[in-house]
Design an enzyme around this catalytic site. Sequence first.
Site, PDB file in Angstrom:
ATOM      1  N   GLU A  70       0.826  -1.216   0.000  1.00  0.00           N
ATOM      2  CA  GLU A  70       0.000   0.000   0.000  1.00  0.00           C
ATOM      3  C   GLU A  70       0.854   1.257   0.000  1.00  0.00           C
ATOM      4  O   GLU A  70       0.527   2.242  -0.686  1.00  0.00           O
ATOM      5  CB  GLU A  70      -0.954  -0.028   1.191  1.00  0.00           C
ATOM      6  CG  GLU A  70      -2.042  -1.084   1.051  1.00  0.00           C
ATOM      7  CD  GLU A  70      -2.896  -1.244   2.287  1.00  0.00           C
ATOM      8  OE1 GLU A  70      -3.930  -1.927   2.198  1.00  0.00           O
ATOM      9  OE2 GLU A  70      -2.536  -0.710   3.358  1.00  0.00           O
ATOM     10  N   HIS A 104     -10.376   0.704   0.444  1.00  0.00           N
ATOM     11  CA  HIS A 104     -10.787  -0.199   1.520  1.00  0.00           C
ATOM     12  C   HIS A 104     -12.289  -0.482   1.521  1.00  0.00           C
ATOM     13  O   HIS A 104     -12.777  -1.201   2.399  1.00  0.00           O
ATOM     14  CB  HIS A 104     -10.358   0.374   2.880  1.00  0.00           C
ATOM     15  CG  HIS A 104      -8.885   0.316   3.119  1.00  0.00           C
ATOM     16  ND1 HIS A 104      -7.999   1.215   2.553  1.00  0.00           N
ATOM     17  CD2 HIS A 104      -8.123  -0.546   3.851  1.00  0.00           C
ATOM     18  CE1 HIS A 104      -6.764   0.920   2.937  1.00  0.00           C
ATOM     19  NE2 HIS A 104      -6.809  -0.138   3.711  1.00  0.00           N
TER      20      HIS A 104
END
Length: 223
Positions: A70, A104
């Site tokens: 990420e 997310h």
Amino acid sequence: EPKYLVWLGLSPVGLPNALIRPLLLTATLFLGPLVDEVVLNGHPGMITGLSLHHVNLKVLRNYVVAPLAEELVFRACICSLLVHGGWSHSFAGIVAPLMFGFAHLHHIWEHMRHANHGFAKALTMAGFQMCYTTLFGIYASFLFFRTGHLVAPFISHAFCNYMGLPDVQSLFTSEYKNLLTMVYIAGIVGFVSLLMPLTTPEWYNPYIWYYPDSDGGGRGAGR
């Protein structure tokens, strides 16, 4: 060293500081939860629990692979691309975290499939997760720009994954709630007070972001 390594935050210049100082800064914010678990509740395993015999694929995913992937995407690639495209640090430090937060939202499916939550509850939980991951993304982008190192947001990301969201219930139920409240406040005040000093660019490798005429090829112009 190749310019692209510097742009990706992979320069060895200032690396020791980038490993230690941002982690100390992040840990300061978690002073309350750390004292609650380790000191007041006597759970030192919270600190020592990641010994080698506890390492498995899930641990590696949560604390190494996911944070590293990420941060590579949203900080090293997206933030760098935006700034070198001429956008300001502020713009990049908001846009990349928003992308990070929206990434997310797939947890809606997990909440519905594995926890058997209805769509409304799953959406609420995933939306809340999107909000706090966006806030963390802003902080991670700040660390990346201030230090010029990918390892700074990565190690803070791994630490936050390990700590999880603070369980503030102890502030109301613990027999040490008054002391705990003061420690939580001290951690927040300490974090705010140390935010700029502990990320002083000259300690790290700031040339790409703060010295446009340097060999690092940084750009300070914004749109």
